[in-house]
Design a protein around this motif. Sequence first.
Motif, mmCIF file in Angstrom:
data_model
loop_
_atom_site.group_PDB
_atom_site.id
_atom_site.type_symbol
_atom_site.label_atom_id
_atom_site.label_comp_id
_atom_site.label_asym_id
_atom_site.label_seq_id
_atom_site.Cartn_x
_atom_site.Cartn_y
_atom_site.Cartn_z
ATOM 1 N N ILE A 169 0.859 -1.181 0.000
ATOM 2 C CA ILE A 169 0.000 0.000 0.000
ATOM 3 C C ILE A 169 0.893 1.228 0.000
ATOM 4 O O ILE A 169 1.758 1.382 0.865
ATOM 5 N N THR A 170 0.683 2.098 -0.977
ATOM 6 C CA THR A 170 1.494 3.303 -1.095
ATOM 7 C C THR A 170 0.672 4.400 -1.759
ATOM 8 O O THR A 170 -0.306 4.113 -2.458
ATOM 9 N N ARG A 171 1.069 5.642 -1.551
ATOM 10 C CA ARG A 171 0.448 6.775 -2.241
ATOM 11 C C ARG A 171 1.256 7.161 -3.476
ATOM 12 O O ARG A 171 0.803 7.934 -4.298
ATOM 13 N N LYS A 172 2.449 6.611 -3.583
ATOM 14 C CA LYS A 172 3.336 6.947 -4.700
ATOM 15 C C LYS A 172 3.001 6.096 -5.919
ATOM 16 O O LYS A 172 2.556 4.956 -5.787
ATOM 17 N N ARG A 173 3.260 6.633 -7.071
ATOM 18 C CA ARG A 173 3.123 5.876 -8.314
ATOM 19 C C ARG A 173 4.385 5.023 -8.461
ATOM 20 O O ARG A 173 5.479 5.541 -8.617
ATOM 21 N N VAL A 174 4.213 3.722 -8.337
ATOM 22 C CA VAL A 174 5.344 2.807 -8.382
ATOM 23 C C VAL A 174 5.001 1.703 -9.365
ATOM 24 O O VAL A 174 3.868 1.220 -9.416
ATOM 25 N N LYS A 175 5.990 1.287 -10.122
ATOM 26 C CA LYS A 175 5.800 0.216 -11.093
ATOM 27 C C LYS A 175 5.836 -1.136 -10.383
ATOM 28 O O LYS A 175 6.712 -1.382 -9.550
ATOM 29 N N ASN A 176 4.881 -1.992 -10.705
ATOM 30 C CA ASN A 176 4.845 -3.334 -10.117
ATOM 31 C C ASN A 176 6.122 -4.091 -10.457
ATOM 32 O O ASN A 176 6.748 -3.836 -11.483
#
Length: 175
Positions: A76-83
């Motif tokens: 769970i994160t608020r940042k845009r992160v690549k899977n």
Amino acid sequence: MKKIILYIAASLNGKIARNDGSVDWLESIPNQEKTDHGYSAFYESIDTTIMGSKTYQQIMDWDIPFPYPDKDNYVITRKRVKNTKQVEFITENHLDYIHNLKKQSGKDIWLIGGGQINTFLFNAGLIDEIRLFIMPLVIEDGIELFESMPQQKYLELLETKNYSTGAVELRYKIK
């Protein structure tokens, strides 16, 4: 329906990690019998993990192979992160996403932590059970089991276990 189980160790004073996220203090507890505190059986009972981004980063900083390769893993994160190959990042609609995970068939879900995610899911009523291991140790400053204003809730004690390490397992159902 899957249950979300917060399975976690804490110091006697309620810290789940040092301020820097380190859990090195867990290794300092004498364990002559090499007990795993029921971890192996618990690990077999789940097919999914959920953790916060700080916990994920701490695990990645351990410089070991990813420890849950045979599970579906969510961060769970608020940042845009690549899977990645092993982790899917939940970047929006967190609660809806987790509600949908719970509705899937299969084994239970392990909420690994940390303190902010524990509170977020606790306050949303998404945690079904807490298996808390109180370790026989007090540490200085650290991350609380529940950070950022948890709601008052009553828990039903399901079970207690004592271990030769001095740890005590408390198993609670969320009412």
